[in-house]
Scaffold this motif. Structure first.
Motif, short mmCIF file in Angstrom:
data_model
loop_
_atom_site.label_atom_id
_atom_site.label_comp_id
_atom_site.label_asym_id
_atom_site.label_seq_id
_atom_site.Cartn_x
_atom_site.Cartn_y
_atom_site.Cartn_z
N GLN A 83 0.37 -1.24 0.30
CA GLN A 83 -0.50 -0.07 0.00
C GLN A 83 0.77 1.18 0.02
OE1 GLN A 83 -2.32 -0.65 3.16
NE2 GLN A 83 -3.74 -1.65 2.23
N ILE A 84 1.86 1.39 0.55
CA ILE A 84 2.52 2.13 0.99
C ILE A 84 3.60 2.65 -0.26
CG2 ILE A 84 4.89 3.22 1.84
CD1 ILE A 84 4.31 1.99 4.47
N VAL A 85 3.91 1.49 -1.01
CA VAL A 85 4.42 1.62 -2.60
C VAL A 85 3.56 2.06 -3.73
CG1 VAL A 85 5.54 0.31 -4.10
CG2 VAL A 85 6.53 -0.35 -1.65
N GLU A 86 1.72 1.66 -3.49
CA GLU A 86 0.99 2.19 -4.03
C GLU A 86 1.08 3.46 -4.15
OE1 GLU A 86 -2.33 -0.12 -3.01
OE2 GLU A 86 -1.79 -1.23 -4.85
N VAL A 87 1.09 4.33 -3.03
CA VAL A 87 1.19 5.75 -2.93
C VAL A 87 2.31 6.31 -3.27
CG1 VAL A 87 1.20 7.43 -1.09
CG2 VAL A 87 -0.44 5.36 -0.52
N GLU A 88 3.27 5.63 -3.12
CA GLU A 88 4.53 6.33 -3.88
C GLU A 88 4.72 5.93 -4.94
OE1 GLU A 88 7.95 8.77 -3.50
OE2 GLU A 88 6.50 7.86 -1.82
N ILE A 89 3.96 5.24 -5.64
CA ILE A 89 3.42 4.79 -7.17
C ILE A 89 2.98 6.19 -8.14
CG2 ILE A 89 3.09 3.65 -9.45
CD1 ILE A 89 4.26 0.82 -8.03
N GLU A 90 1.27 6.57 -7.28
CA GLU A 90 0.50 7.79 -7.43
C GLU A 90 1.49 9.04 -8.09
OE1 GLU A 90 -2.27 8.72 -9.56
OE2 GLU A 90 -2.03 7.41 -9.29
N LYS A 91 2.29 9.58 -6.09
CA LYS A 91 2.91 10.75 -6.13
C LYS A 91 3.45 10.05 -7.37
CE LYS A 91 3.98 11.34 -1.76
NZ LYS A 91 4.60 11.12 -1.00
N ILE A 92 4.58 10.11 -7.43
CA ILE A 92 5.47 9.89 -8.69
C ILE A 92 4.63 10.16 -10.17
CG2 ILE A 92 7.62 8.27 -9.88
CD1 ILE A 92 8.56 6.88 -7.05
N TYR A 93 3.79 9.19 -10.24
CA TYR A 93 3.43 9.64 -11.87
C TYR A 93 2.91 11.21 -11.67
CZ TYR A 93 -0.62 9.34 -15.00
OH TYR A 93 -1.71 9.66 -15.81
#
Length: 119
Positions: A83-93
């Motif tokens: 879940q943390i990584v998914e949030v990070e991916i969205e922030k990067i995107y």
């Protein structure tokens, strides 16, 4: 005047790279700290259970209880990490899209509203 596409591409690379580094800088440290703490707790609990099993200190039911607990700890860690990584991916995107639109706006000399940014 025509855009120098090589220079324009370099601008995009620089802006996107810079944006990703800025967005991920503190988050990577936080994710690493979380992972280390959780893995340490999981390892300590696993060692305790292994010691108790080796000492034959558990009944069969207790052994299953503690092994199930370890399974739940592992599952909880992995689920939270994903879940943390998914949030990070969205922030990067979002940061990459903003960098692209900002760069287009700068290179083309126009104001480019970033999708989803209310602009």
């Amino acid at each position: 005047m025509a855009l120098d596409l090589t220079q324009a591409a370099d601008t995009f690379v620089q802006n996107i790279s810079s944006t990703v580094k800025t967005v991920t800088g503190n988050d990577v440290t936080m994710i690493a700290g979380f992972s280390k703490a959780q893995l340490q707790a999981l390892a300590q609990q696993s060692a305790l259970v292994a010691g108790m099993i080796e000492a034959n200190a558990f009944t069969a039911a207790e052994k299953m209880f503690y092994l199930d607990g370890l399974d739940q700890m592992a599952r909880g860690f992995v689920t939270t990490f994903v879940q943390i990584v998914e949030v990070e991916i969205e922030k990067i995107y979002n940061a990459v899209v903003k960098a692209i639109y900002d760069s287009i706006g700068t290179l083309a000399g126009v104001k480019m509203p970033v999708p989803g940014a209310g602009g």
